[in-house]
Write an enzyme that holds these catalytic residues in place. Structure first.
Site, short mmCIF file in Angstrom:
data_model
loop_
_atom_site.label_atom_id
_atom_site.label_comp_id
_atom_site.label_asym_id
_atom_site.label_seq_id
_atom_site.Cartn_x
_atom_site.Cartn_y
_atom_site.Cartn_z
N CYS A 1 0.80 -1.23 0.00
CA CYS A 1 0.00 0.00 0.00
C CYS A 1 0.82 1.28 0.00
O CYS A 1 0.26 2.37 -0.07
CB CYS A 1 -0.95 0.00 1.20
SG CYS A 1 -2.12 -1.37 1.19
N CYS B 1 0.61 2.73 6.33
CA CYS B 1 1.06 1.39 6.64
C CYS B 1 0.80 0.49 5.44
O CYS B 1 0.04 0.84 4.55
CB CYS B 1 0.34 0.85 7.88
SG CYS B 1 -1.46 0.84 7.71
#
Length: 451
Positions: free
Chosen positions: A124, A441
């Site tokens: 991500c 994150c």
């Protein structure tokens, strides 16, 4: 994984190399410029509308969306195509036909074949990695003008044959006689035909991110009510920003046969009563994460234009912000998969010599953000898990994601990082701030922070 960026508003420092420093809000703040290191600036950032997968973009491939973002950036900045020195894109679930999606997007956009382009992947935070790669190229003197961004399409995910079927087909391809081929075909079993779908699970732990997030909320005592309230906040703020025209980075994209799309379509203002009726989606029936408190599968692309300050000014551009520092950290993917921001925030602040109170704008990826906020406000966590004497501190919610976030705007895995950076820069300009902190994150227990 998490990346953090610290950005300094160029509005206040565009002339710092020419005149004595003039700070609009407070004279105590510093520019974070490093001796002997060239200034790297963000000139502009754009993105396609982020859309629910399986809707308007369902006939697009990833390179189509990446090309749209790239062309949108060039058009918005009036940057000549031959002025680009390098292109870097991030993506996660790759289409094998266009594995270097940055290169295919560049060629499709009419960029010269002489201009190199490569693709990175870091779950991500792939777009964050693309941006920091661009920063490195400029800082090293290899380039002056770099386009960085990311793309993801969940509407066209590659679906493979099972491993046993793949092995059989590859062996069959080498068979020389009809007898050998028939023997191999006779070994195929019905189970071989079961397709292999892309899995959103950790390879090392075989656990979905949703399950990990549910465990994390339980560990930090994040209630279902708190998650519903945060989801409500995210969608409400996104809708407000959209209606007020604050999401100026969103391009208009022509989708053949479907017309022009110019708005995100996942923003769903609701009520707390409606959110309370939603059922858990990962750990049933006792989990606390619902469709509202987890980001939906999204298609979209983003792009930012980075330059050395000297080049930007020479070309007549007014930079929006300086990119000053960043930190990548990694944690245990089993029990701390989404806790990267808690670890990386103090690192990037201490590295830059500023404090949490100095930050004017926070843009955090909304992947189990509430557990991170509680971790940063915990002396026990700081001392036991981080080896610090005291907690990081309380992150002021009134400065966080004021134009919505991943829960409401959507989360195309490879593109979110550039959206976060662009949103932070635009908020700095709108709110008259000086420092912005970006964090996200990612799978594998990694994180990036940018300042």
């Amino acid at each position: 994984q998490v990346t953090n960026y610290v950005m300094v508003s160029a509005k206040k420092f565009a002339r710092e190399n020419l005149f004595s420093l003039l700070l609009v809000q407070t004279k105590s703040k510093k520019t974070l410029a490093k001796p002997g290191v060239k200034n790297i600036v963000l000139v502009e950032g754009v993105r396609t509308p982020f859309l629910l997968s399986g809707t308007i973009y369902n006939d697009f491939m990833a390179h189509d969306l990446a090309r749209a973002a790239l062309l949108g950036l060039l058009n918005k900045t009036s940057l000549p195509k031959d002025a680009v020195d390098y292109i870097v894109y991030g993506t996660v679930i790759q289409e094998v036909k266009t594995s270097n999606v940055a290169r295919e997007a560049a060629l499709g956009a009419g960029i010269s074949e002489k201009i190199p382009a490569h693709t990175v992947t870091m779950a991500c935070i792939s777009a964050n990695q693309a941006i920091t790669t661009a920063v490195g190229l400029i800082a090293a003197g290899q380039c002056d003008v770099v386009v960085a961004g990311g793309v993801e399409t969940m509407s066209d995910m590659p679906i493979r044959h099972s491993r046993k079927m793949r092995k059989t087909m590859l062996t069959l391809n080498k068979a020389k006689t009809l007898s050998q081929r028939l023997t191999l075909l006779s070994k195929i079993r019905l189970g071989y035909l079961t397709p292999e779908l892309p899995a959103l699970t950790e390879f090392s732990t075989n656990e979905t991110m949703g399950h990990s997030a549910d465990r994390l909320t339980a560990a930090f005592g994040v209630s279902r009510r708190e998650q519903d309230e945060f989801a409500f906040r995210s969608h409400s703020l996104a809708k407000k920003a959209q209606d007020a025209g604050l999401l100026s980075d969103v391009l208009s994209v022509n989708v053949p046969g479907k017309g022009i799309v110019s708005k995100d379509n996942g923003i769903r203002p609701s009520s707390m009563e409606q959110l309370e009726k939603l059922k858990p989606v990962f750990i049933k029936p006792h989990g606390t994460i619902t469709p509202a408190s987890s980001s939906f599968l999204t298609d979209g692309a983003s792009a930012v234009l980075l330059m050395s300050e000297e080049k930007a000014l020479a070309m007549g551009y007014k930079p929006k912000a300086y990119l000053r520092d960043f930190v990548f950290v990694s944690q245990d993917p089993k029990d701390q998969l989404l806790l990267g921001p808690s670890y990386a925030t103090p690192e990037v602040l201490e590295k830059s010599g500023i404090t949490l109170d100095d930050i004017d704008v926070f843009e955090f990826h909304e992947g189990q953000i509430l557990a991170n906020l509680k971790a940063m406000d915990s002396d026990w966590f700081a001392q036991t898990c981080m080896g610090r004497k005291s907690k990081v501190g309380v992150l002021p919610i009134e400065k966080l994601n004021l134009w919505g976030g991943s829960l409401s705007l959507g989360h195309p895995f490879g593109a979110t990082g550039a959206r976060l950076v662009t949103a932070a820069v635009n908020r700095l300009k709108k709110e008259g701030g000086q420092y912005a902190l970006v964090a996200a994150c990612a799978a594998g227990g990694q994180v990036v922070f940018d300042l």
